[in-house]
Write a protein that holds these residues in place. Structure first.
Motif, PDB file in Angstrom:
ATOM      1  N   VAL A  89       1.017  -1.274   0.332  1.00 51.19           N
ATOM      2  CA  VAL A  89       0.283  -0.119   0.272  1.00 51.19           C
ATOM      3  C   VAL A  89       0.909   1.421  -0.459  1.00 51.19           C
ATOM      4  O   VAL A  89       0.269   2.264  -1.209  1.00 51.19           O
ATOM      5  CB  VAL A  89      -0.937   0.239   0.824  1.00 51.19           C
ATOM      6  N   GLU A  98      -1.021  11.148   2.091  1.00 49.39           N
ATOM      7  CA  GLU A  98      -1.296  10.231   1.338  1.00 49.39           C
ATOM      8  C   GLU A  98      -1.362   8.985   2.418  1.00 49.39           C
ATOM      9  O   GLU A  98      -1.607   7.884   2.319  1.00 49.39           O
ATOM     10  CB  GLU A  98      -0.667   9.526   0.406  1.00 49.39           C
ATOM     11  N   ILE A 101      -3.124   9.017   4.759  1.00 48.33           N
ATOM     12  CA  ILE A 101      -5.150   8.647   4.212  1.00 48.33           C
ATOM     13  C   ILE A 101      -5.251   6.825   4.085  1.00 48.33           C
ATOM     14  O   ILE A 101      -6.045   6.349   4.924  1.00 48.33           O
ATOM     15  CB  ILE A 101      -5.021   9.721   3.319  1.00 48.33           C
ATOM     16  N   TYR A 102      -4.559   6.704   3.731  1.00 44.22           N
ATOM     17  CA  TYR A 102      -4.189   5.176   3.291  1.00 44.22           C
ATOM     18  C   TYR A 102      -4.476   3.844   4.482  1.00 44.22           C
ATOM     19  O   TYR A 102      -5.422   3.157   4.710  1.00 44.22           O
ATOM     20  CB  TYR A 102      -3.386   5.277   2.429  1.00 44.22           C
ATOM     21  N   LEU A 105      -7.813   4.246   6.211  1.00 43.26           N
ATOM     22  CA  LEU A 105      -8.768   3.606   6.234  1.00 43.26           C
ATOM     23  C   LEU A 105      -8.632   2.003   5.801  1.00 43.26           C
ATOM     24  O   LEU A 105      -9.608   1.321   6.464  1.00 43.26           O
ATOM     25  CB  LEU A 105      -8.628   3.822   4.368  1.00 43.26           C
ATOM     26  N   ASN A 157     -10.143   1.865  -7.710  1.00 49.35           N
ATOM     27  CA  ASN A 157     -10.254   2.452  -6.705  1.00 49.35           C
ATOM     28  C   ASN A 157      -9.591   2.330  -5.803  1.00 49.35           C
ATOM     29  O   ASN A 157     -10.301   1.373  -5.242  1.00 49.35           O
ATOM     30  CB  ASN A 157     -11.897   3.352  -5.933  1.00 49.35           C
ATOM     31  N   THR A 158      -8.515   2.847  -5.552  1.00 52.68           N
ATOM     32  CA  THR A 158      -7.837   2.219  -4.423  1.00 52.68           C
ATOM     33  C   THR A 158      -8.008   2.880  -2.956  1.00 52.68           C
ATOM     34  O   THR A 158      -7.506   1.495  -2.345  1.00 52.68           O
ATOM     35  CB  THR A 158      -6.434   3.084  -4.539  1.00 52.68           C
ATOM     36  N   LYS A 159      -8.483   3.437  -2.403  1.00 52.31           N
ATOM     37  CA  LYS A 159      -8.968   3.777  -1.217  1.00 52.31           C
ATOM     38  C   LYS A 159      -9.426   2.694  -0.916  1.00 52.31           C
ATOM     39  O   LYS A 159      -9.329   2.273   0.339  1.00 52.31           O
ATOM     40  CB  LYS A 159      -9.271   5.311  -1.108  1.00 52.31           C
ATOM     41  N   VAL A 162      -8.285  -0.483  -0.594  1.00 50.07           N
ATOM     42  CA  VAL A 162      -7.782  -1.107   0.717  1.00 50.07           C
ATOM     43  C   VAL A 162      -8.742  -0.885   1.675  1.00 50.07           C
ATOM     44  O   VAL A 162      -8.602  -1.602   3.186  1.00 50.07           O
ATOM     45  CB  VAL A 162      -6.629   0.689   1.225  1.00 50.07           C
ATOM     46  N   LEU A 163      -9.920  -0.678   1.980  1.00 45.52           N
ATOM     47  CA  LEU A 163     -10.667   0.290   2.774  1.00 45.52           C
ATOM     48  C   LEU A 163     -11.685  -1.508   3.212  1.00 45.52           C
ATOM     49  O   LEU A 163     -11.767  -2.527   3.494  1.00 45.52           O
ATOM     50  CB  LEU A 163     -12.000   1.084   2.454  1.00 45.52           C
TER      51      LEU A 163
END
Length: 251
Positions: A89, A98, A101-102, A105, A157-159, A162-163
């Motif tokens: 990630v 950034e 944020i990741y 999540l 959508n990478t975000k 990850v969630l």
């Protein structure tokens, strides 16, 4: 995410592999061999809770906040599957905003299903959950290599990914705790403390990973080795999936 890399010898040469596939194999094979041997060792696959820790958890009654914080942190620091995913990630994240944020999540997803799984008693098959965790590692390796855009013309959508994978990582840990006989006295407090420890352990592990990657990025060989590292990451995910599916079909 690094640019998509063609597997033709000429393209590999332009990407920093002057010997084409042979040079790529020379860079990837030592890493891959060491990682596969590690994953196949019995100690590596025993990524749940150690025997002494299990005995402590099952014999605990009442609120034991600090010990459970410690056990949660210990699990995350030694949880190779979680660390492989988080390594992927943050691999190409250069800004701390950034990274924050990741990581947040992932922590939210991980915490929600860990707490829900244990406190609600919701049971899921541990082999299948761990296979999906292995899939999360494969996904991140492919994403870092630009494979989705190159071969399918889409970029997930990478975000959101990850969630969502964070949810499965949390359920993976919940399945380990569900194997124990937990006392109802202080259960909520202890599980909350364990979750706090997991997040603290995540911060400790990520701190070490970020420091190592920051030094690595300053070396001239980083771009070349980055491709090899993510190829190894992806392969490690496939190894994890295969092991868990074998356990599912033979159990």
């Amino acid at each position: 995410m690094i640019p998509a890399v063609s597997l033709s010898p000429g393209a590999l040469a332009r990407q920093g592999f002057p010997g084409g596939m042979k040079t790529l194999a020379r860079h990837v094979f030592p890493w891959l061999s060491a990682l596969v041997m590690l994953l196949l060792s019995s100690a590596a696959f025993a990524h749940g809770v150690a025997g002494d820790d299990k005995a402590f958890i099952e014999n605990s009654t009442g609120a034991r906040i600090l010990p459970f914080v410690y056990l949660g942190a210990k699990h995350m620091v030694t949880g190779y599957d979680h660390l492989l995913f988080l390594f992927g990630v943050i691999f190409f994240l250069y800004r701390m905003r950034e990274v924050g944020i990741y990581v947040t999540l992932f922590a939210v997803g991980h915490s929600v299903t860990l707490l829900y799984g244990v406190l609600s008693g919701t049971h899921v098959n541990p082999y299948l959950v761990d296979a999906i965790i292995g899939l999360s590692v494969v996904y991140k390796g492919l994403d870092n290599l630009g494979a989705f855009q190159r071969f399918f013309g889409v970029q997930p959508n990478t975000k959101a990914a990850v969630l969502i994978f964070g949810f499965f990582h949390g359920f993976g840990l919940a399945t380990k705790l569900q194997e124990f006989t937990l006392s109802g006295d202080g259960l909520v407090t202890n599980i909350l403390a364990f979750n706090v420890g997991v997040e603290l352990g995540q911060l400790i592990a990520l701190g070490g990973i970020l420091i190592a990657i920051s030094f690595w990025r300053r070396t001239p060989a980083f771009q070349r080795q980055a491709f090899a590292a993510n190829a190894v990451l992806m392969t490690a995910g496939f190894v994890l999936i295969g092991h868990q599916l074998a356990g599912y079909f033979t159990s």
